[in-house]
Design a protein around this motif. Structure first.
Motif, PDB file in Angstrom:
ATOM      1  N   UNK A  41       0.806  -1.212   0.000  1.00  0.00           N
ATOM      2  CA  UNK A  41       0.000   0.000   0.000  1.00  0.00           C
ATOM      3  C   UNK A  41       0.848   1.275   0.000  1.00  0.00           C
ATOM      4  N   UNK A  42       2.126   1.158   0.370  1.00  0.00           N
ATOM      5  CA  UNK A  42       2.997   2.326   0.405  1.00  0.00           C
ATOM      6  C   UNK A  42       3.733   2.567  -0.901  1.00  0.00           C
ATOM      7  N   UNK A  43       3.692   1.615  -1.813  1.00  0.00           N
ATOM      8  CA  UNK A  43       4.368   1.780  -3.102  1.00  0.00           C
ATOM      9  C   UNK A  43       3.394   1.727  -4.265  1.00  0.00           C
ATOM     10  N   UNK A  44       2.126   1.359  -4.015  1.00  0.00           N
ATOM     11  CA  UNK A  44       1.164   1.216  -5.105  1.00  0.00           C
ATOM     12  C   UNK A  44      -0.222   1.586  -4.613  1.00  0.00           C
ATOM     13  N   UNK A 210       3.525   3.967  -7.515  1.00  0.00           N
ATOM     14  CA  UNK A 210       3.645   5.417  -7.368  1.00  0.00           C
ATOM     15  C   UNK A 210       4.688   5.999  -8.307  1.00  0.00           C
ATOM     16  N   UNK A 211       5.684   5.228  -8.675  1.00  0.00           N
ATOM     17  CA  UNK A 211       6.703   5.667  -9.628  1.00  0.00           C
ATOM     18  C   UNK A 211       7.092   4.483 -10.494  1.00  0.00           C
ATOM     19  N   UNK A 212       7.552   4.772 -11.688  1.00  0.00           N
ATOM     20  CA  UNK A 212       7.924   3.707 -12.630  1.00  0.00           C
ATOM     21  C   UNK A 212       9.214   3.035 -12.154  1.00  0.00           C
ATOM     22  N   UNK A 219       8.954  -7.220  -7.756  1.00  0.00           N
ATOM     23  CA  UNK A 219       8.889  -7.614  -6.349  1.00  0.00           C
ATOM     24  C   UNK A 219       7.441  -7.707  -5.868  1.00  0.00           C
ATOM     25  N   UNK A 220       6.587  -6.782  -6.328  1.00  0.00           N
ATOM     26  CA  UNK A 220       5.165  -6.843  -5.954  1.00  0.00           C
ATOM     27  C   UNK A 220       4.523  -8.102  -6.515  1.00  0.00           C
ATOM     28  N   UNK A 262       0.893  -6.855   2.338  1.00  0.00           N
ATOM     29  CA  UNK A 262       2.055  -7.686   2.031  1.00  0.00           C
ATOM     30  C   UNK A 262       3.332  -6.865   2.156  1.00  0.00           C
ATOM     31  N   UNK A 263       4.354  -7.461   2.782  1.00  0.00           N
ATOM     32  CA  UNK A 263       5.625  -6.774   2.999  1.00  0.00           C
ATOM     33  C   UNK A 263       6.541  -6.960   1.796  1.00  0.00           C
ATOM     34  N   UNK A 264       7.278  -5.892   1.482  1.00  0.00           N
ATOM     35  CA  UNK A 264       8.232  -5.903   0.382  1.00  0.00           C
ATOM     36  C   UNK A 264       9.591  -5.439   0.886  1.00  0.00           C
ATOM     37  N   UNK A 265      10.634  -5.998   0.327  1.00  0.00           N
ATOM     38  CA  UNK A 265      11.988  -5.494   0.561  1.00  0.00           C
ATOM     39  C   UNK A 265      12.396  -4.732  -0.683  1.00  0.00           C
TER      40      UNK A 265
END
Length: 384
Positions: A41-44, A210-212, A219-220, A262-265
């Motif tokens: 949710x923080x990147x998309x 949020x950014x290309x 990773x998502x 979901x957690x992402x690195x």
């Protein structure tokens, strides 16, 4: 995840390493960037779940003589006459030209309609003067329809305007704190129409980064397929990800909620230096590195001094005293030595190297652009 070379401390034992080993460690430190954990949710964001901009034109009444001047803002008088006509009061055209509504101001009203907003919900309203009103403090916005990009009315706004500034004037003197020509009406808008979304339509849900970034997109996809089922998600490009979703509305909402948690690195973003040319602000992210280079930056100052010279005529000559200006111009250039900047693999080293130049932010902008042109700044320059 690979061991991070940045965890090697600069201890006493490290100082006894051969020079070649230290150089190899420095190159490895620059190549291996730390990663940080984020949620999806923080990147998309989910495509279609967005706010909508609303705008309208209205009148603020009840001002203490600080409204628009009718002679300079004629549309305020016209708007007031139209409003009175809607209330059943007809103002003759000859009388409209003599109206001086100093307690009325024409304003532009803006608001954001949140996603999934339903009729009856309230939203915050922004009010901005579009005439020459001195202050909106103490005014009340009369009912104003707010329209979307399609021209339809989605909300109605009305209420007392809250202005965060204050000011006073008397005998030509004036003092003012903050802005007086704009204000806000908390919960001053009421939603009248909902905006349809395509969240429940189709067999898939689309996520927009949020950014290309192709690495983040991959990773998502891996996180979704690894936790919720293989083959559910696929990356369309560096920003768009399609995910197969349940058909039932309640199941789809729960499914999206699980995806967002979901957690992402996420790897460190690309090195970038953002420069605000108007304010002189410079921001560097942690991936910026600096190659070895030498910089010399001098300053040129021009000083113009003007001295009044009085020419006094002789006695009984009938002449007049004349005041002339005598100007002196001097040019001074501050000498600057050539400063050698070492290679800096970490952000703290880059900041320390740039601080050795002793330049102000405006000069530092030119220096960074020159270092980038020389190929010693390993980052993208973005000027806003």
């Amino acid at each position: 995840m690979r061991p991070n070379a940045l965890s090697i401390p600069r201890s006493a034992s490290a100082r006894h390493l051969p020079a070649v080993a230290l150089l190899a460690a420095t190159v490895l430190m620059a190549a291996v960037m730390p990663a940080h954990a984020l949620r999806v949710k923080e990147v998309a964001s989910v495509q279609g779940v967005r706010t909508n901009q609303l705008t309208g034109y209205g009148l603020v009444v009840g001002l203490d003589g600080t409204g628009d001047q009718a002679t300079q803002v004629p549309f305020t008088t016209q708007s007031l006459a139209n409003y009175l006509q809607q209330m059943g009061i007809t103002v003759p055209a000859s009388a409209q030209s003599r109206m001086q509504p100093k307690n009325v101001a024409a304003v532009i009203v803006t608001a954001q309609l949140p996603a999934f907003a339903q009729p009856g919900q309230t939203i915050d309203i922004n009010v901005s003067s579009m005439g020459n009103a001195k202050s909106l403090r103490g005014g009340t916005l009369i009912m104003t329809p707010l329209r979307g990009a399609d021209g339809d009315i989605y909300a109605l706004a009305q209420g007392n305007v809250v202005v965060g500034g204050a000011g006073a004037s008397a005998n030509g003197s004036k003092v003012q704190i903050n802005q007086l020509s704009g204000g806000r009406i908390p919960a001053g808008g009421q939603v009248e129409r909902a905006v349809a979304t395509g969240l429940q339509q189709g067999d898939t849900v689309t996520l927009n980064l949020n950014s290309v970034d192709f690495s983040t997109a991959q990773l998502v996809v891996q996180a979704i397929n690894g936790r919720l089922g293989d083959g559910l998600a696929q990356a369309i490009d560096g920003r768009t990800i399609e995910v197969a979703a349940p058909a039932a509305p309640s199941d789809r909402v729960a499914f999206i909620a699980r995806i967002e948690e979901l957690a992402l690195t996420v790897p460190t973003p690309a090195a970038k230096v953002v420069i605000n040319s108007r304010t002189g602000s410079i921001v560097l992210n942690q991936a910026v590195t600096l190659g070895a280079c030498a910089v010399a930056h001098g300053s040129l100052s021009i000083v113009i001094s003007t001295t009044p010279v009085i020419s006094q005529p002789g006695a009984f000559s009938g002449g007049q005293t004349v005041v002339t200006q005598q100007s002196e111009i001097s040019v001074a250039q501050t000498p600057s030595a050539l400063v050698q900047l070492p290679a800096s693999p970490q952000l703290t080293d880059v900041v320390r190297a740039l601080n050795t130049l002793g330049a102000n932010p405006q000069d530092l902008i030119s220096i960074l652009q020159a270092i980038k042109s020389a190929g010693a700044l390993n980052a993208e320059l973005e000027i806003i």
